[in-house]
Design an enzyme around this catalytic site. Structure first.
Site, mmCIF file in Angstrom:
data_model
loop_
_atom_site.group_PDB
_atom_site.id
_atom_site.type_symbol
_atom_site.label_atom_id
_atom_site.label_comp_id
_atom_site.label_asym_id
_atom_site.label_seq_id
_atom_site.Cartn_x
_atom_site.Cartn_y
_atom_site.Cartn_z
ATOM 1 N N HIS A 193 31.530 2.528 28.482
ATOM 2 C CA HIS A 193 32.386 2.101 29.591
ATOM 3 C C HIS A 193 32.384 0.590 29.732
ATOM 4 C CE1 HIS A 193 28.334 2.975 31.242
ATOM 5 N NE2 HIS A 193 28.560 2.010 32.116
ATOM 6 N N LEU A 194 33.598 0.086 29.982
ATOM 7 C CA LEU A 194 33.801 -1.347 30.167
ATOM 8 C C LEU A 194 33.821 -1.635 31.669
ATOM 9 C CD1 LEU A 194 34.793 -4.185 29.064
ATOM 10 C CD2 LEU A 194 37.111 -3.301 29.363
#
Length: 729
Positions: free
Chosen positions: A627-628
């Site tokens: 996840h960014l």
DNA sequence: GTTCTAGAAC
DNA sequence: GTTCTAGAAC
């Protein structure tokens, strides 16, 4: 107490026989890979080694030469061979180590002779170095050392010197020492190329045509030249050729030949039997088509690695069918070949080193039954059974399970096999379980899936080896490859496979990964599965999900650490964190970045006071599924409560998305940061002032008027409303 | 990842 | 006494 004389003599005799200890003195600049060399040798060797490392000899801290000498002496007394892991850059530095154990102990030198520039860049970049030699300090130390460099000579007292100038040389050397049994010895002399003067620019030498790649400037031939009379090329024909060549040689020479073959031609190779065509009675014509089809698909994906289809008999029909069809399709014979031999004795009997072998397993993953399965379990010893049981209880048709082979397994020590991949193909035999009768539509589909799982498993091992190869200096990475595919991925048991209702349950019952892995694989607690579940089923989480696309899901962070804090999740399976990211994921990372930018822009448009966003990844995330983070830089949030929260966004632990993409593009992998950054002192992200605790820090940042530090202002690491207007909707 | 809480720091 | 951290449990 007086021992009987015969016992004394016996002991003495034993000692004489076993005392073949050697001292290997490594020589190389910091960052040349000495410790990695030691790690690899010690991991694969059946000989007892002691690594004497000056960087850690003082209770984990750097110590003195004297401590090294004394520790080496003790190790020799215990009958261990010694690896002297220090720079040993000149004759003076080496002379005392050459006296160790007296004249009866052979001294070898392994020279890791890489350009200073490369060593500097490696040691500057590394983190967590044992001797704390990293960063700018490392560069200074290396530069200071370069002028003092003096290559070892036999005349100093070395019985053997190995010069390594590239990774291939190092690998050969690791193989030579890694395969050296307790009673073996190595030929004396100089091996490998050495530049008479490494300060001379190679470019100029090339221009003057004074350098011939194979010339040794008076030194002896390289090990490959000396020991291999002819190239062993199983790719060209069946194994008979290799045997015939070897049969002229004496036993000793044969052994050397094998060593040399392993050392010089250690390309990752998968030996696999034909799946389902023996006991499971799959039609040979159909099976051979599928093998060739799948081989053709995968040879392009596995780099230099090789695939070898193995069968016991010369009369094997499947072998000749596949061979003919592969020739018709012009499949590169260097990448794929057929081979006649016992899959459990390929190196010892035929001189063909296959580091990975596939097993035509049964669904219970149990030894016995006959055929390849019985042979492999029997040859690998109980180690394989135990290692397999640790990973899974059973296997369903079409799947494969990668099992790293413990180094104590005979298959590892004798054949150099590091992994066994169990594969279960479809069964067409009415006498065996799950018979598909004549359903070749389903059968072919399953057989294709089985080969896909097998080759993907192999390709992961290859990839993982490459990664270790490139990053070991930086990370002391001791990662073992272990990948499972499809339903078996990282789960133990397969009872739930046919019960779709339980799929969510399976998502959270991840069993701790293989115990051997250290840094890049981790165990995820049940609480760490939330993002994974959302990525897989965004439709069930409409309250938090902002946007669902084919490859990503955008969601609000449940505990935002700033006024605006969202996550862009990858939807791909098997991508838990940046540690799992490889070059093939670059387009996914770019699209995650673009989606993140689009949302940052939207937020900036809605609320100008947000001013800046940063997009990046945590080096070691707490939640599973890549996840960014897209986070505004106010950090004005009641959820930001502790040091870990702050430091995970404001130290190098947070890696900007642009840098991840850049490094992946340029180097092919991403360098992760140590989680020690999480416990660092608290500093303002703008003016860098230090603060004693979170409340005081928060009070400061709410009023700090400084601008951001220059490194953040570069390369679009910070996103402001001016930066990305073209993304505006 | 959060929550809870003992005990250190103030 | 209150504030704050850090480790365990989830």
């Amino acid at each position: 107490m007086k021992f009987p004389e015969y016992l004394f003599n016996f002991c003495e005799g034993e000692e004489k026989q076993e005392t073949k200890a050697i001292v290997v003195i490594l020589m190389g600049l910091p960052g040349s890979g000495k410790s990695t060399f030691c790690d690899h040798v010690m991991r694969s060797s059946s000989r007892p080694w002691a690594r004497i490392c000056q960087d850690t000899i003082n209770n984990g801290k750097s110590g003195t030469k004297l401590q090294c000498l004394s520790s080496a002496t003790s190790a020799l007394k215990e009958g261990k061979s010694v690896l002297v892991d220090r720079c040993n850059i000149n004759k003076e530095q080496r002379v005392d180590f050459l006296k160790l154990g007296g004249a009866k102990v052979e001294k070898h030198a392994v020279v890791l002779d890489f350009p200073a520039k490369l060593c500097i860049s490696r040691s500057v970049k590394r983190t967590g170095h044992e001797g704390n030699l990293q960063g700018g300090k490392a560069a200074a130390v290396v530069n200071q050392m370069v002028p003092k460099k003096e290559l070892p000579k036999l005349a100093e007292g070395f019985a053997r010197i190995n010069f390594c100038q590239d990774e291939k040389d190092v690998k050969e050397s690791i193989n030579v020492y890694g395969l050296l049994g307790p009673l073996d010895s190595l030929p004396s002399g100089c091996f490998g190329n050495k530049n008479s003067d490494t300060k001379t620019q190679l470019g100029i030498m090339k221009f003057l045509k004074k350098v011939e790649p194979s010339s040794n400037a008076g030194s002896e031939p390289t090990i490959s030249q000396k020991l291999i009379p002819n190239e062993i090329s199983p790719g060209k024909d069946s194994g008979l050729q290799g045997t015939e060549k070897a049969s002229d040689l004496t036993g000793v020479a044969h052994k050397k030949l094998e060593e040399a073959a392993a050392a010089s031609d250690d390309i990752p190779t998968l030996a696999f039997p034909s799946i389902s065509t023996a006991d499971f009675q799959f039609n040979l014509e159909k099976a051979s088509d599928i093998i060739v089809e799948k081989v053709e698909e995968f040879v392009g994906k596995i780099g230099k690695a090789k695939l070898v289809l193995v069968d016991l008999s010369h009369k094997s029909k499947i072998l000749s069918l596949v061979k003919t069809k592969a020739e018709q399709k012009n499949i590169d014979t260097h990448k794929f070949s057929t081979f006649v031999g016992d899959i459990t004795r390929l190196r010892s009997l035929k001189g063909l080193h296959c580091n990975v072998i596939a097993n035509a397993a049964n669904w219970r993953l149990k030894p016995g039954g006959g055929g390849v399965n019985a042979a492999i379990f029997s040859a690998a010893g109980s180690e394989l059974d135990i290692a397999t049981k640790e990973k899974a209880d059973c296997l369903s048709p079409g799947n494969a399970l990668v099992v790293p082979l413990p180094s104590s397994s005979p298959l590892f020590t004798r054949e150099g096999v590091t992994h066994v991949i169990h594969v279960l193909g479809p069964n067409m035999n009415p006498q065996r379980p799950d018979c598909l009768k004549d359903d070749y539509v389903h059968g072919s589909e399953l057989l294709r899936k089985a080969y896909t799982s097998l080759f993907e498993g192999f390709s992961s091992i290859v990839r993982s080896n490459i990664e270790v190869h490139y990053t070991n200096d930086d990370h002391k990475l001791k990662r073992e490859a272990a990948y499972e595919f499809d339903e078996n991925k990282k789960y133990k048991g397969c009872e739930q496979d046919t019960q779709p209702g339980l799929s969510d349950f399976r998502d959270v019952r991840k069993i701790p990964d293989e115990k051997v892995s250290l840094e890049t694989t981790k165990t995820w607690g049940s609480w760490a599965q939330a993002l994974y579940n959302i990525a897989m089923h965004p439709e069930n989480h409409t309250k938090v999900v902002l946007e669902t696309l084919d490859d990503v899901v955008v969601m609000n962070d449940a505990y935002p650490k700033a006024k605006r804090h969202i996550l862009v999740l990858a939807r791909a399976k098997g991508l838990d964190s940046v540690a799992d990211v490889h070059i093939e994921h670059i387009s996914l990372l770019k699209s995650m970045h673009d989606v993140g930018l689009k949302w940052a822009q939207k937020f900036l448009n809605e609320d100008k006071s947000l001013s800046f966003f940063r997009l990046g990844y945590h080096s070691v995330p707490s939640m599973r599924q890549l996840h960014l983070h897209v986070i505004s830089q106010d950090f004005d949030s009641g959820h930001l409560k502790n040091k870990k929260h702050w430091n995970s966004f404001n130290t190098p632990f947070f890696i900007d998305s642009v840098d991840v993409i850049k490094e992946l593009d340029e180097v092919g992998k991403v360098t992760l940061k140590n989680d020690k950054f999480l416990s660092m002192e608290l500093r303002c992200h703008k003016c860098k002032s230090a603060h004693p605790n979170i409340p005081r820090l928060k009070a400061h940042i709410s009023s700090c008027q400084a601008s951001f530090p220059t490194d953040l202002l570069q390369n679009s690491r910070l996103v402001s409303s001016e930066d990305i207007t073209y993304f505006c909707e």
